[in-house]
Design a protein around this motif. Structure first.
Motif, PDB file in Angstrom:
ATOM      1  N   GLY A   5       0.801  -1.214   0.000  1.00 42.66           N
ATOM      2  CA  GLY A   5       0.000   0.000   0.000  1.00 42.66           C
ATOM      3  C   GLY A   5       0.833   1.263   0.000  1.00 42.66           C
ATOM      4  N   GLY A   6       2.145   1.159   0.318  1.00 40.10           N
ATOM      5  CA  GLY A   6       3.021   2.311   0.280  1.00 40.10           C
ATOM      6  C   GLY A   6       2.564   3.409   1.214  1.00 40.10           C
ATOM      7  N   SER A  15      -9.975   2.832   2.495  1.00 39.26           N
ATOM      8  CA  SER A  15     -10.060   1.504   1.891  1.00 39.26           C
ATOM      9  C   SER A  15      -9.529   0.442   2.840  1.00 39.26           C
ATOM     10  CB  SER A  15      -9.259   1.470   0.575  1.00 39.26           C
ATOM     11  OG  SER A  15      -9.222   0.178   0.029  1.00 39.26           O
ATOM     12  N   GLY A  16      -8.465   0.760   3.567  1.00 46.15           N
ATOM     13  CA  GLY A  16      -7.911  -0.174   4.536  1.00 46.15           C
ATOM     14  C   GLY A  16      -8.907  -0.499   5.636  1.00 46.15           C
ATOM     15  N   TYR A 239      -5.860  -9.039   5.625  1.00 43.75           N
ATOM     16  CA  TYR A 239      -4.470  -8.669   5.400  1.00 43.75           C
ATOM     17  C   TYR A 239      -4.351  -7.471   4.460  1.00 43.75           C
ATOM     18  CZ  TYR A 239      -2.488 -12.644   7.904  1.00 43.75           C
ATOM     19  OH  TYR A 239      -2.106 -13.529   8.882  1.00 43.75           O
ATOM     20  N   LYS A 240      -5.281  -7.333   3.517  1.00 41.61           N
ATOM     21  CA  LYS A 240      -5.274  -6.150   2.660  1.00 41.61           C
ATOM     22  C   LYS A 240      -5.547  -4.902   3.484  1.00 41.61           C
ATOM     23  CE  LYS A 240      -7.282  -4.179  -1.536  1.00 41.61           C
ATOM     24  NZ  LYS A 240      -8.247  -4.367  -2.652  1.00 41.61           N
ATOM     25  N   GLY A 241      -6.507  -5.025   4.423  1.00 41.39           N
ATOM     26  CA  GLY A 241      -6.797  -3.899   5.304  1.00 41.39           C
ATOM     27  C   GLY A 241      -5.606  -3.508   6.145  1.00 41.39           C
ATOM     28  N   ALA A 248      -1.395  -1.370  13.153  1.00 48.93           N
ATOM     29  CA  ALA A 248      -1.844  -0.922  14.472  1.00 48.93           C
ATOM     30  C   ALA A 248      -3.254  -0.354  14.421  1.00 48.93           C
ATOM     31  CB  ALA A 248      -0.878   0.116  15.022  1.00 48.93           C
ATOM     32  N   ALA A 249      -3.541   0.462  13.398  1.00 53.58           N
ATOM     33  CA  ALA A 249      -4.840   1.128  13.326  1.00 53.58           C
ATOM     34  C   ALA A 249      -5.964   0.162  12.977  1.00 53.58           C
ATOM     35  CB  ALA A 249      -4.780   2.256  12.298  1.00 53.58           C
ATOM     36  N   VAL A 250      -5.817  -0.532  11.856  1.00 57.21           N
ATOM     37  CA  VAL A 250      -6.876  -1.436  11.396  1.00 57.21           C
ATOM     38  C   VAL A 250      -7.025  -2.628  12.332  1.00 57.21           C
ATOM     39  CG1 VAL A 250      -7.626  -2.913   9.486  1.00 57.21           C
ATOM     40  CG2 VAL A 250      -6.578  -0.704   9.011  1.00 57.21           C
TER      41      VAL A 250
END
Length: 296
Positions: A5-6, A15-16, A239-241, A248-250
């Protein structure tokens, strides 16, 4: 921008969160579906069969996308992911659900963000402050106290199996999240499934029931759910999220999983969700939120 995701823009971060939430919602159905399946299927067969089905589709996915094989240095971490989330968590929860209800087991999921954070600390070499450990101990005591308070229906075997399941799942999540930075989101679970596929196929054949005639449609649907959604599709979103929105956030979205799971248990399985169970779940979630805040 790379696979992980850079640098995250606002739309990317959103999106995450969306992908992470979808993953958590899908995972929330895992324990209720497993409960339905183990009523008629052996937990060992269920574990190996679900991984075999998911592994078969993972092979197709990797082949169609022409994904490169992981590097030699990534094999061991993938094996750890496989042992944690492909084999360990599904098997231990299936065994636990032979002794406890789905609603009872879901309380333990409140510890998942904590165990993930602990293994993240161990693997990442971080040094959390005293507040982190205070919240951790309080949360653990809440879970133990709840188990001991349910004298009429408590199963020490079931509770210990759930604690072990949460521990190995936390390890698998932490290792998988670490891999997403270099390997990519869906690739992590796909390769973990593929690595374990030969063993899972052989074990499924050996442990298959003598007859499938007594297995109901609901049990087959439950097996299909935990195979395709819990074991593969859910991890693609999850894992995409993590990769897009930040681990940490998601990762905080796991705190919603007990609520979704309890709602499903009450709706689908008609299991009783008593006020104490809800109170403990809220308490564990509060402790995990507090400990995660001071994890760095």
């Amino acid at each position: 921008m790379n696979k992980t995701g850079g640098i995250k823009s606002e739309p990317g971060a959103l999106s995450g969160w969306v992908n992470g939430l979808l993953g958590v919602i899908i995972f929330s159905g895992s324990l209720p579906a497993t409960r339905v399946a183990v009523m008629q299927l052996d937990p060992f067969f269920l574990t190996f069969a679900r991984a075999s089905v998911a592994g078969f589709f993972a092979v197709i996915l990797v082949y169609v996308t022409r994904e490169k094989c992981p590097k030699a240095s990534q094999i061991l971490p993938l094996i750890i992911v496989s042992l944690g989330v492909v084999t360990g968590f599904p098997l231990l929860t299936a065994m636990a659900l032979e002794h406890v209800t789905s609603a009872h087991s879901i309380v333990f999921l409140g510890l998942l963000p904590l165990t993930t954070a602990i293994f993240g600390v161990i693997r990442g070499g971080e040094r959390p402050g005293a507040a982190f450990w205070i919240f951790s101990v309080i949360g653990s005591l809440l879970v133990v106290g709840f188990a001991l308070s349910q004298c009429a229906s408590v199963s020490l075997t079931g509770d210990l199996l759930m604690l072990a399941a949460v521990a190995v799942c936390g390890l698998g999540y932490a290792e998988g999240a670490k891999l997403t930075r270099v390997l990519g989101g869906w690739q992590v679970i796909s390769w973990a499934l593929i690595i374990s596929l030969p063993f899972m196929l052989v074990a499924s054949v050996i442990l298959r029931p003598a007859s499938f005639s007594a297995v109901s449609v609901s049990a087959w649907i439950a097996l299909g759910y935990v195979s395709l959604f819990s074991m593969l599709i859910g991890f693609m979103f999850w894992y995409k999220g993590l990769a897009i929105g930040g681990i940490a956030a998601v990762g905080q979205l796991q705190l919603l999983q007990p609520f979704f799971g309890l709602a499903l248990s009450a709706t689908i399985l008609h299991e009783t969700v008593n006020p104490l169970m809800l109170a403990v779940t809220l308490g564990v979630i509060a402790c995990v939120a507090g400990s995660r805040k001071f994890a760095r």
